[in-house]
Design an enzyme around this catalytic site. Structure first.
Site, PDB file in Angstrom:
ATOM      1  N   HIS A   1      -5.919   1.076 -29.822  1.00  0.00           N
ATOM      2  CA  HIS A   1      -4.508   1.452 -29.976  1.00  0.00           C
ATOM      3  C   HIS A   1      -3.925   1.994 -28.659  1.00  0.00           C
ATOM      4  CE1 HIS A   1      -5.277   1.154 -34.314  1.00  0.00           C
ATOM      5  NE2 HIS A   1      -6.356   1.905 -34.083  1.00  0.00           N
TER       6      HIS A   1
ATOM      7  N   SER B   1       8.842  -4.631  -3.205  1.00  0.00           N
ATOM      8  CA  SER B   1      10.157  -4.679  -3.830  1.00  0.00           C
ATOM      9  C   SER B   1      11.208  -5.038  -2.782  1.00  0.00           C
ATOM     10  CB  SER B   1      10.479  -3.316  -4.437  1.00  0.00           C
ATOM     11  OG  SER B   1      11.852  -3.200  -4.726  1.00  0.00           O
TER      12      SER B   1
ATOM     13  N   LYS C   1       6.779   0.082  -3.438  1.00  0.00           N
ATOM     14  CA  LYS C   1       6.293  -0.743  -4.535  1.00  0.00           C
ATOM     15  C   LYS C   1       5.253  -1.770  -4.078  1.00  0.00           C
ATOM     16  CE  LYS C   1       7.747  -1.039  -8.236  1.00  0.00           C
ATOM     17  NZ  LYS C   1       9.007  -1.670  -8.666  1.00  0.00           N
TER      18      LYS C   1
ATOM     19  N   GLU D   1       1.574 -10.982 -13.538  1.00  0.00           N
ATOM     20  CA  GLU D   1       2.783 -11.111 -14.345  1.00  0.00           C
ATOM     21  C   GLU D   1       3.151 -12.573 -14.566  1.00  0.00           C
ATOM     22  OE1 GLU D   1       5.725  -8.802 -12.345  1.00  0.00           O
ATOM     23  OE2 GLU D   1       4.866  -6.878 -12.959  1.00  0.00           O
TER      24      GLU D   1
END
Length: 339
Positions: free
Chosen positions: A38, A159, A165, A172
């Site tokens: 979970h 980024s 970043k 992804e």
């Protein structure tokens, strides 16, 4: 014939990924990390154990491809338009020359069958399910909230406006590409679901869907394997996370069971200890023995050894578990399988 070749190429790529996972797992068979249910910290495991879970999935994928290829390896040539031919063709001789195991038993089925496309697309979809799940974890592990791994710069981007970043773009993209392959499978199923025997023009739609699924999976594996191979594992962060969240609570309860207390009572006592630790800002490792004894007088100093993370991991000696010997066996079996 094309899909047989493509199946072999995808299988070879999967074997390379399994080999990389085995190498990484061997390197990290003693690297302790939290296991989750979970998305909550549950019990301590090792990073090697976690990686071998994905190796197990990919070995099943290899097995599925081999099974699909077996049914794919049936020659339809000689079925004619739908009713065979009056010419005395030796269909089996053609099958032998082209490397097929046998010939289709029914000419109507030989012309109209696209099961081999659908079955392959189904196997490819499951591959993408596994790569997508793995990608999701890598994305989380790269975040500052976890910081368990760091990807090589070749598989990350910065980024456009935020210089701090480092985005896990490949993971992804692989996660996103899974939907594309699922769509290809759905397209094939939808095209075939309402077609009467034998051939119909709708069936030319099979090419675009299955070729796209094949190309997408090959591309994803080509990017995913070196990403895993080059990623840096931040062992100290994994160990630190495992030390939090009371993931050795089950072992604390098991310690009491080993001293003769029923598990139900041991579970209740351990729950009280966890609540006490939270109230005092302590962990089970730092809670004084007096506090243990106040909850249950069966406790003694041996509890600290029982709840050490190393003991918790290496005490789980069942086949398939996280102890080093079990992980070594998993690696050995996976390597034998891909050989």
């Amino acid at each position: 014939m094309t899909l047989k070749k493509e199946t072999d190429e995808i299988t070879a790529r999967l074997k390379r990924l399994v080999a990389v996972l085995c190498d990484k797992a061997e390197e990290h068979k003693d690297t302790i990390m939290p296991g989750y249910t979970h998305l909550q910290r549950a019990q301590p495991i090792t990073f090697g154990h976690h990686l071998m879970a994905y190796a197990s999935m990919l070995c099943r994928d290899i097995d599925r491809l081999a099974d699909a290829r077996k049914r794919m390896n049936i020659l339809p040539l000689g079925s004619g338009a739908l009713a065979g031919t009056t010419y005395p063709l030796d269909r089996q001789a053609v099958a032998d020359m082209l490397g097929f195991d046998g010939i289709s038993a029914n000419s109507l089925d030989g012309v109209s069958d696209r099961d081999f496309c659908i079955e392959l697309a189904s196997a490819l979809s499951l591959i993408m399910v596994h790569l997508s799940r793995f990608s999701e974890e890598i994305i989380m592990w790269c975040s500052w909230e976890f910081k368990f791994v760091e990807l090589d710069d070749a598989f990350s981007t910065g980024s456009s406006i935020m210089p701090q970043k480092k985005n896990p773009d490949i993971a992804e993209l692989v996660r996103g590409k899974s939907g594309r392959v699922f769509g290809d499978l759905t397209a094939l199923l939808t095209v075939m679901k309402g077609i009467a025997l034998a051939y119909n023009k709708d069936m030319q739609e099979d090419k675009e869907a299955i070729f796209d699924a094949v190309d997408t999976v090959k591309m994803c594996l080509d990017a995913f394997t070196p990403m895993i191979d080059t990623m840096t594992v931040l062992k100290e962060n994994m160990r630190s996370a495992a030390a939090k969240g009371f993931i050795n609570a089950t072992d604390c309860a098991d310690y009491l069971v080993g001293k003769g207390l029923p598990f139900r009572d041991a579970y209740k006592a351990t729950g009280e200890l966890v609540a006490l630790c939270i109230d005092k800002g302590l962990t089970l490792e730092t809670l004084p023995i007096e506090e243990y004894k106040a909850v249950c007088d069966i406790f003694d100093e041996g509890v600290y050894e029982a709840i050490s993370l190393e003991k918790c991991v290496n005490g789980r000696i069942t086949v398939g578990g996280p102890c080093a010997e079990s992980v070594e066996l998993q690696i050995q079996k996976a390597r034998e399988f891909i050989r």
